[in-house]
Design a protein around this motif. Structure first.
Motif, PDB file in Angstrom:
ATOM      1  N   MET B   1       0.836  -1.211   0.000  1.00  0.00           N
ATOM      2  CA  MET B   1       0.000   0.000   0.000  1.00  0.00           C
ATOM      3  C   MET B   1       0.868   1.257   0.000  1.00  0.00           C
ATOM      4  O   MET B   1       0.619   2.181  -0.753  1.00  0.00           O
ATOM      5  CB  MET B   1      -0.889  -0.018   1.231  1.00  0.00           C
ATOM      6  CG  MET B   1      -1.728   1.240   1.332  1.00  0.00           C
ATOM      7  SD  MET B   1      -3.477   0.976   1.313  1.00  0.00           S
ATOM      8  CE  MET B   1      -3.909   0.850   3.000  1.00  0.00           C
ATOM      9  N   ARG B   2       1.925   1.227   0.856  1.00  0.00           N
ATOM     10  CA  ARG B   2       2.815   2.400   0.904  1.00  0.00           C
ATOM     11  C   ARG B   2       3.549   2.555  -0.404  1.00  0.00           C
ATOM     12  O   ARG B   2       3.661   3.652  -0.943  1.00  0.00           O
ATOM     13  CB  ARG B   2       3.804   2.256   2.061  1.00  0.00           C
ATOM     14  CG  ARG B   2       3.207   2.580   3.404  1.00  0.00           C
ATOM     15  CD  ARG B   2       4.284   2.849   4.418  1.00  0.00           C
ATOM     16  NE  ARG B   2       4.980   1.633   4.771  1.00  0.00           N
ATOM     17  CZ  ARG B   2       4.774   0.958   5.903  1.00  0.00           C
ATOM     18  NH1 ARG B   2       3.895   1.375   6.768  1.00  0.00           N
ATOM     19  NH2 ARG B   2       5.439  -0.132   6.161  1.00  0.00           N
ATOM     20  N   LYS B   4       2.639   1.483  -3.359  1.00  0.00           N
ATOM     21  CA  LYS B   4       1.694   1.928  -4.384  1.00  0.00           C
ATOM     22  C   LYS B   4       1.444   3.438  -4.249  1.00  0.00           C
ATOM     23  O   LYS B   4       1.371   4.159  -5.245  1.00  0.00           O
ATOM     24  CB  LYS B   4       0.383   1.150  -4.229  1.00  0.00           C
ATOM     25  CG  LYS B   4      -0.303   0.886  -5.563  1.00  0.00           C
ATOM     26  CD  LYS B   4      -1.594   0.114  -5.343  1.00  0.00           C
ATOM     27  CE  LYS B   4      -2.786   1.045  -5.351  1.00  0.00           C
ATOM     28  NZ  LYS B   4      -4.010   0.415  -4.852  1.00  0.00           N
ATOM     29  N   GLY B   5       1.331   3.881  -3.008  1.00  0.00           N
ATOM     30  CA  GLY B   5       1.094   5.295  -2.744  1.00  0.00           C
ATOM     31  C   GLY B   5       2.222   6.164  -3.271  1.00  0.00           C
ATOM     32  O   GLY B   5       1.990   7.211  -3.884  1.00  0.00           O
ATOM     33  N   ILE B   6       3.460   5.712  -3.043  1.00  0.00           N
ATOM     34  CA  ILE B   6       4.617   6.498  -3.502  1.00  0.00           C
ATOM     35  C   ILE B   6       4.670   6.527  -5.027  1.00  0.00           C
ATOM     36  O   ILE B   6       4.902   7.580  -5.627  1.00  0.00           O
ATOM     37  CB  ILE B   6       5.932   5.928  -2.902  1.00  0.00           C
ATOM     38  CG1 ILE B   6       5.909   6.079  -1.384  1.00  0.00           C
ATOM     39  CG2 ILE B   6       7.148   6.646  -3.484  1.00  0.00           C
ATOM     40  CD1 ILE B   6       6.954   5.268  -0.674  1.00  0.00           C
TER      41      ILE B   6
END
Lengths: 305, 367
Positions: B1-2, B4-6
């Protein structure tokens, strides 16, 4: 361990090269406190906050957050802290919504929860009408609020704010404080740094920082009364000339200039009238005088002199 | 998730900065275009001055041999030897052909005629190549003059085989050029990503989150990998369609091995970015540490085996060296993965080392 302690600082020292920025500092912050780290620029306020977060590691000593060592488990500790740096730390080329989404991703806020929290925070910060606006196009006050919403997105137990109202207009500042009080009433622990003493007065407890040390740590009221002098505020013209004359008087302990008024610290309260007479004899036009509670600034100036 | 966020965030940055995105695509195309045309070892139309003292049919035949070859263009005829010197000294002519008075007489007598050919050696590259052409023309002429001679040619000819005449030098240069350009572009692309976070103050905020260094490095790498990959595809298409360089090998293998190179190059850019903490310095370091080694020490133009031993060892640490070998091999020889195992292994190793170094450097900041 004391269940009420949120942050415990145990004898931290931080050296940068040969320079000691923080000297053997110890203090603790209890839950639901609004703790102010107060001091002039360059005193080490930002360094202390960074040490609390584990963005910097102390040269010696340890910081515990809810009993967990920041140095050993920085990622775990960061889950429970929301941080807002002094400089606007978000992305100006991203919209309000995109910045918030990014922080949701970083903190692992799941899809369903995310929508609810973002709505809630946009509402509460008053940023709802601007959610599609690029952060770079927000005013200083709104940027500050966006920084706060991003720091709150993962519902932290502790909020750490580095000079949150620096460069923000007075109206936005008042707004910001209203939000902080609201958060504290919900049980959030807040640690903030400020160079503004009027803001420090609004904290439940403050630590005065000077040259990497904390010479005073108490409630604002106690710090003021600890001065042990009475303070007279006199409104007159030619304040600096008056100060020079007053400092030569044996009953005057300290004089601080605030624009068109002077704060005169007296060793004995009874001397107040004779001091005013003396000023009149020097042909100062006294527009008003009253006894005041020493402001934190008075205390501060006296302590670090 | 992190992660993907970046990645998502980096894509937004790229999208909102169309100028940088355009540069990311245009710069390699422009470089390939300019260098593709500028760096060539083909020598054509060498300006030539002729001093024909013999003026016989035989001498004219020899001169025709030169002019018809396409390599020499006769710009002037002159009567005196000294004029030839003048032309060459002034730089008006790069070559001079001097045929003596007794040229045809000597041939008819069955003797060995001497023809003087002067070549301007100030550009040694053109000179050696011109010399090669001269020998070839001489030989052809001699063969035609003495077709039945059992003893072989009477004129002593040393023939040099230069590049296959059908193959232009561009074919050798372009694949290596792609490697050099990509080495620079890729490091430049990422050299700004982390330093930008420092410059605009977002790094401190980022460090306050539970983000892991590996996630940050990888998250910044992925979007630029896609851009770098598109650049490579574009450069290969330009080479084959614009410059007509035949791609003999497997394009899938080419792009697969390019990806390994991209990974290392992008990681290197990020490493610079983390260490430099300032956008200007980062991009300058990226330029300096990639362009010169890739241009001079990769075997792109200058053969590594001709370098001093110590420099040869040094080239082992230059990833562009392996990429040049890979691209030249696949483009020109159509080699397969078996021939490129060594290069592939070293490029992969380089990529992994640089990636972990970047993560480690960032870890020092994150915690």
């Amino acid at each position: 361990m004391d269940q009420d302690i949120a942050i415990e600082v145990k004898g931290i020292t931080k050296n940068f090269g040969g320079y000691t920025a923080i000297k053997n500092l110890s203090f603790s912050v209890t839950k639901a406190e609004l703790f102010g780290i107060v001091g002039p620029d360059g005193a080490g306020k930002t360094t202390i906050l960074r040490l609390l977060m584990g963005i910097l590691l102390p040269t010696s000593g340890e910081v515990m957050v809810f009993g967990v060592s920041v140095g050993r488990y920085p990622e775990k500790v960061r889950e429970s802290i929301g941080y807002m740096s002094q400089r606007f730390g978000l992305y100006e080329d991203l919209t309000v919504e995109e910045n918030m989404e990014f922080y949701c991703d970083l903190y692992g806020v799941d899809r369903k929860e995310r929508k609810r929290r973002m709505e809630e925070l946009l509402d509460f910060s008053g940023l709802y009408p601007f959610k599609k606006r690029l952060a770079g196009h927000l005013s200083g006050g709104m940027k500050q609020k966006l920084g706060l919403t991003c720091a709150l997105i993962h519902r932290p137990d502790i909020l750490i704010l580095d000079e949150p109202t620096a460069g923000v207009d007075p109206l936005s500042r008042r707004d910001f404080w209203r939000i902080l009080y609201g958060l504290r009433n919900q049980g959030m622990t807040i640690v903030l740094s400020t160079a503004y003493l009027d803001e420090a007065e609004r904290c439940t407890r403050i630590g005065l920082i000077y040259r990497g040390e904390m010479p005073m740590l108490d409630r604002p009221n106690n710090i003021r009364s600890s001065l042990g002098i009475s303070m007279v505020e006199v409104v007159l013209s030619e304040t600096s000339r008056a100060r020079d004359i007053l400092l030569r008087n044996e009953y005057v302990d300290m004089v601080t200039v605030y624009g068109d008024r002077l704060h005169i610290g007296l060793k004995e309260k009874e001397q107040m009238d004779s001091i005013l007479d003396m000023l009149r004899s020097y042909r100062f036009e006294i527009k008003g005088s009253r006894e005041v509670i020493p402001s934190l600034e008075d205390v501060f100036i006296k302590r670090i002199r | 998730m992190r992660l993907k966020g970046i990645v998502k965030k980096e894509f937004i940055h790229i999208k909102r900065d169309p100028l940088s995105l355009a540069m990311a695509f245009l710069l390699p195309a422009i470089l390939l275009f300019i260098y593709g045309y500028a760096v060539t070892f083909d020598v054509e139309n060498i300006e030539t001055v002729v001093c024909d003292r013999d003026k016989s049919s035989l001498s004219r035949e020899l001169i025709e041999g030169f002019s018809k070859s396409g390599y020499f263009t006769i710009i002037s005829y002159t009567e005196s030897y000294n004029d030839v010197d003048g032309y060459i000294d002034r730089g008006d002519a790069k070559a001079g052909i001097i045929i003596p008075d007794d040229f045809s007489k000597t041939i008819r007598k069955g003797g060995l005629p001497s023809v003087e050919i002067i070549i301007d050696g100030s550009n040694s590259n053109i000179a050696t190549i011109a010399l090669g052409y001269v020998s070839a023309i001489e030989e052809r002429y001699t063969r035609r003059l003495y077709p039945l001679s059992k003893e072989g040619p009477l004129i002593q000819v040393k023939t040099r085989i230069w590049y296959n005449r059908e193959m232009r030098s561009r074919n050798f240069i372009i694949p290596g050029l792609i490697a050099v350009i990509m080495a620079v572009i890729v490091a430049l692309l990422t050299s700004l990503t982390v330093s930008k976070e420092w410059d605009r103050g977002s790094m401190e905020q980022l460090l306050s989150t539970p983000v892991k260094p590996s996630e940050l490095v990888l998250g910044k790498l992925i979007p630029y990998f896609i851009i770098g990959f598109a650049d490579t595809v574009f450069a290969v298409l330009m080479s084959t369609f614009l410059f007509g360089v035949p791609l003999k090998g497997d394009p899938v293998l080419l792009f697969l091995l390019s990806s390994i190179f991209l990974f290392g190059g992008l990681s290197f850019g990020i490493l610079i970015s983390i260490v430099a903490k300032n956008q200007t310095i980062a991009s300058q370091i990226a330029m300096l540490t990639t362009f010169l080694p890739a241009f001079l020490l990769s075997g792109f133009i200058f053969s590594i085996s001709n370098m001093p031993k110590i420099l040869q060892i040094f080239t082992l640490a230059i990833p562009a060296r392996y990429f040049v070998t890979i691209l030249k091999g696949i483009f020109l020889k159509g080699v397969t993965i078996e021939d490129l195992l060594w290069e592939t292994a070293l490029l992969s190793l380089y990529g992994l080392i640089v990636f972990f170094l970047a993560v480690k450097k960032l870890k020092k900041w994150i915690g």
